[in-house]
Structures are given as structure tokens and as C-alpha cells.
Enzyme design. Structure first.
Site, PDB file in Angstrom:
ATOM      1  N   SER A 256       4.742 -11.469 -39.218  1.00 41.08           N
ATOM      2  CA  SER A 256       6.177 -11.551 -38.976  1.00 41.08           C
ATOM      3  C   SER A 256       6.728 -10.205 -38.486  1.00 41.08           C
ATOM      4  O   SER A 256       6.242  -9.676 -37.495  1.00 41.08           O
ATOM      5  CB  SER A 256       6.877 -12.047 -40.247  1.00 41.08           C
ATOM      6  OG  SER A 256       8.170 -12.515 -39.972  1.00 41.08           O
TER       7      SER A 256
ATOM      8  N   GLU B  87       6.895 -23.414 -35.269  1.00 40.04           N
ATOM      9  CA  GLU B  87       7.739 -22.350 -35.806  1.00 40.04           C
ATOM     10  C   GLU B  87       8.664 -21.782 -34.741  1.00 40.04           C
ATOM     11  O   GLU B  87       8.481 -21.985 -33.540  1.00 40.04           O
ATOM     12  CB  GLU B  87       6.883 -21.242 -36.419  1.00 40.04           C
ATOM     13  CG  GLU B  87       6.162 -20.345 -35.445  1.00 40.04           C
ATOM     14  CD  GLU B  87       5.750 -19.019 -36.093  1.00 40.04           C
ATOM     15  OE1 GLU B  87       6.653 -18.162 -36.257  1.00 40.04           O
ATOM     16  OE2 GLU B  87       4.560 -18.852 -36.423  1.00 40.04           O
TER      17      GLU B  87
ATOM     18  N   HIS C 298       6.056 -21.027 -39.684  1.00 37.48           N
ATOM     19  CA  HIS C 298       5.918 -19.570 -39.600  1.00 37.48           C
ATOM     20  C   HIS C 298       4.813 -19.049 -40.505  1.00 37.48           C
ATOM     21  O   HIS C 298       4.702 -19.427 -41.673  1.00 37.48           O
ATOM     22  CB  HIS C 298       7.256 -18.942 -39.990  1.00 37.48           C
ATOM     23  CG  HIS C 298       7.299 -17.460 -39.850  1.00 37.48           C
ATOM     24  ND1 HIS C 298       7.044 -16.809 -38.667  1.00 37.48           N
ATOM     25  CD2 HIS C 298       7.584 -16.488 -40.766  1.00 37.48           C
ATOM     26  CE1 HIS C 298       7.179 -15.516 -38.832  1.00 37.48           C
ATOM     27  NE2 HIS C 298       7.498 -15.287 -40.101  1.00 37.48           N
TER      28      HIS C 298
END
Length: 338
Positions: A174, A267, A297
Site C-alpha cells: 500500500s 481493488e 486491496h
């Protein structure tokens, strides 16, 4: 923030999921009720519009973090890494010569080595490599360039301890994945040695969140664009959100080491990660793109819920091990014939 504050949102998420499945079936092909409920609950956290609420979320995540593998499998040691607090996660069985420098996620505003203790413990156990996890400074208290400065300081400290760059694989998920790309870009611009490669899990590389998948996958991911934009502004400070210093999708990628990019097929970041792969290849960077169908995600984060996520996690581990072996082989001295 505490569990009681989250309870109303969790209850609504569970109820909505049940009603919707009864009426319309699974949200995505292959999604079980348990998996769908988990995604819904992860996405039920109320918006954090200010610094105070974000700090509250940090505390909650720290308190509820899992400890991960036991001490007879991995050990955790705190260290000052060039002025940046960090944790070494060392497998009891494995090689101490190869290192994963892992930059944690959390939208640049939450996350820590403690919060990622379980995930990085599994990385160390499954790869047989030491994992170094920095506690880089977080926004909004410390906007850009604090996180990047800390990442650079840790990388230079690691090298100063005698660890060869060819024995280091950079990794991150991320925001940590986006920070990893920014770190590589900074090293390339400075002409400094770089890790042998990078394994990036759903990297956040465009803080403006403008790709189509932010709309197409909004119903399937536990992230949401309004919250992402709030936290993006915390991190970017006075910079534009598309500035390449905070959104490395728009930076020059020439000279970067091989990249393994993994992203969920449903995602929000899917399209921008695919764009990163295209731009990196155009710049001459070897890229392996792994789009995990029907997963949200950071597919590895769902590894305890579904076989497809466990398979995705295994592929990312294999990429780490492969890069480390290739780097070690390339740096090995050539023996004279005879």
C-alpha cells in the site's frame, strides 16, 4: 477510538451483507459469506477527517495487532537504524545474509512495526530472510518528505553495517509500496546503489486517486476514495497530489531494479498499478505484474480467508526469494578456471 465506537458500523456491515446475499447472491464469484463479511467490516471504519481521529485509529490498530509466529520461529529486536527506530525480524531457521527491507502500509498516517509484527514474522519465516521494518515518521504530524528521508536514512544505515545491496530486496504494501518506489527513484537520481529488486503489494503510487478502478471497484474493496484523499492531503502537505515526489507513478522510473507488482483484481489501486507496470517497462525496467482476480486491496492480507489469497501470498514470497537468490548469484565472486 475503541471497539465500542466501531461496533455500530460493524453491525450494520454484517446486516447489510446478509440481506444483500439473500436477495442477490455473492457479491463476487467465489466469495463466501465469511469473506464478504470480512471485507464489509474492514470497510466499515468511520471516516477519519482530522489528525485527532487518525491518531485514535493508530492507537486502536496497535492494541489489536496480532503477535504472529512464536519466538521459537522468529525473534524481534528493536534497533536504531540511522536515527530511525526499527525492528529486526529474524527467522530462527534461515540465512542471516539476505535481507528484506519492508516499508509498512497505512496511507502514510497509520502503521508501525508492531502493527505489522505478524505479517513480517510470516515473511521472515516463509522466506528464511531477515526482515527490517522501520517506524518511519507519519503524517499529518510529519508530512512529506519525512517518510522518504527516513527510508533513505535506513537504507544508508543498512549499507553501513556491511550488508551488500545485492543481498537486499525492498518490499512494501500500500503506502509502503509507494514509498518504496519513491525510495528507488531517489536512489536512482542520486546515483546510489539500489536493492537487487522490489516486491510491491498493491502500492499506492497516485495520491490523486484518479484511475477508473477507483469507481469500478468501489463496491468490492474495503478502501474508499474520500478517506484516501483526506490522508493523501495529510502526507502531501503543500505539494500537489500528482507531484511525482509523492505520487511516483508520475516520476521517471529509468534505472530502477526489477519489480514484482501484485494487485487485487477488484481493488481501487488496480489500474494505477497496471499503469506503473507499463511505465516501468517503457523505461527498461524488468516487471512482473500479478493481478489477483476477485481479490481486494493487498491480496496477501486476506491469506487466512481464502485459498486464492494464500496462493497470492505464496507467489509474493517466491518473488522475494527469487530476487534474493539472483542478487546473491550475481554478486558472487567468479572462481578462476583450473
Amino acid at each position: 477510538m475503541n471497539a465500542l465506537q466501531l461496533l455500530p458500523g460493524l453491525c450494520k456491515a454484517v446486516a447489510r451483507t446478509l440481506v444483500r446475499r439473500v436477495r442477490h447472491g455473492a457479491l463476487r464469484p467465489g466469495w463466501t459469506y465469511a469473506f464478504e463479511t470480512t471485507v464489509a467490516c474492514m470497510g466499515s471504519v468511520p471516516l477519519m477527517p482530522d489528525a485527532a481521529s487518525t491518531r485514535g485509529l493508530r492507537g486502536f490498530l496497535e492494541k489489536t495487532a496480532s503477535s504472529g509466529p512464536s519466538s521459537d520461529v522468529v525473534t524481534h529486536t528493536r534497533v536504531d537504524a540511522g536515527g530511525v527506530p526499527a525492528s529486526w525480524v529474524t527467522p530462527v531457521k534461515g540465512s542471516g545474509e539476505k535481507v528484506i527491507l519492508f516499508l509498512h502500509g497505512g496511507a502514510y498516517v497509520v502503521g508501525s512495526a508492531k502493527q505489522y509484527q505478524a505479517f513480517c514474522g510470516e515473511l521472515a519465516r516463509d522466506s528464511g530472510m531477515r526482515v527490517l521494518v522501520p517506524d518511519y515518521r507519519l503524517a499529518p504530524e510529519h508530512p512529506y518528505p519525512a517518510a522518504l528521508e527516513d527510508a533513505l536514512a535506513v537504507w544508508r544505515w543498512l549499507r553501513s553495517t556491511g550488508v551488500e545491496p545485492s543481498r537486499v530486496v525492498l518490499a512494501g504494501d500500500s503506502a509502503g509500496g509507494g514509498l518504496a518506489v519513491a525510495l528507488l527513484v531517489a536512489l536512482a537520481e542520486a546515483g546510489e546503489p539500489m536493492p537487487v529488486g522490489a516486491v510491491l503489494l498493491s502500492p499506492w503510487v497516485d495520491l490523486a486517486c484518479e484511475s477508473r478502478s477507483h469507481e469500478e471497484n468501489a463496491a468490492y474493496d474495503y478502501l474508499n476514495r474520500p478517506q484516501l484523499l483526506t490522508w493523501a492531503r495529510f502526507y502531501a502537505g503543500a505539494l500537489e497530489l500528482k507531484d511525482p515526489r509523492v505520487s511516483p507513478l508520475h516520476a521517471s522510473l529509468r534505472g530502477l531494479p526489477p519489480l514484482y507488482l501484485q494487485v487485487g483484481g477488484v481493488e481501487l489501486f488496480r489500474d494505477e498499478v497496471c499503469q506503473l507496470a507499463e511505465r516501468a517497462r517503457a523505461a527498461g525496467v524488468p516487471v512482473e505484474l500479478d493481478v489477483c482476480a476477485e481479490l481486494p486491496h493487498v491480496p496477501s492480507s486476506m491469506r487466512g480467508m481464502t485459498p486464492t489469497a494464500r496462493e497470492a501470498h505464496a507467489r509474493s514470497i517466491a518473488a522475494l526469494v527469487r530476487m534474493a537468490k539472483e542478487g546473491a548469484a550475481a554478486s558472487a565472486p567468479v572462481k578462476a578456471a583450473g
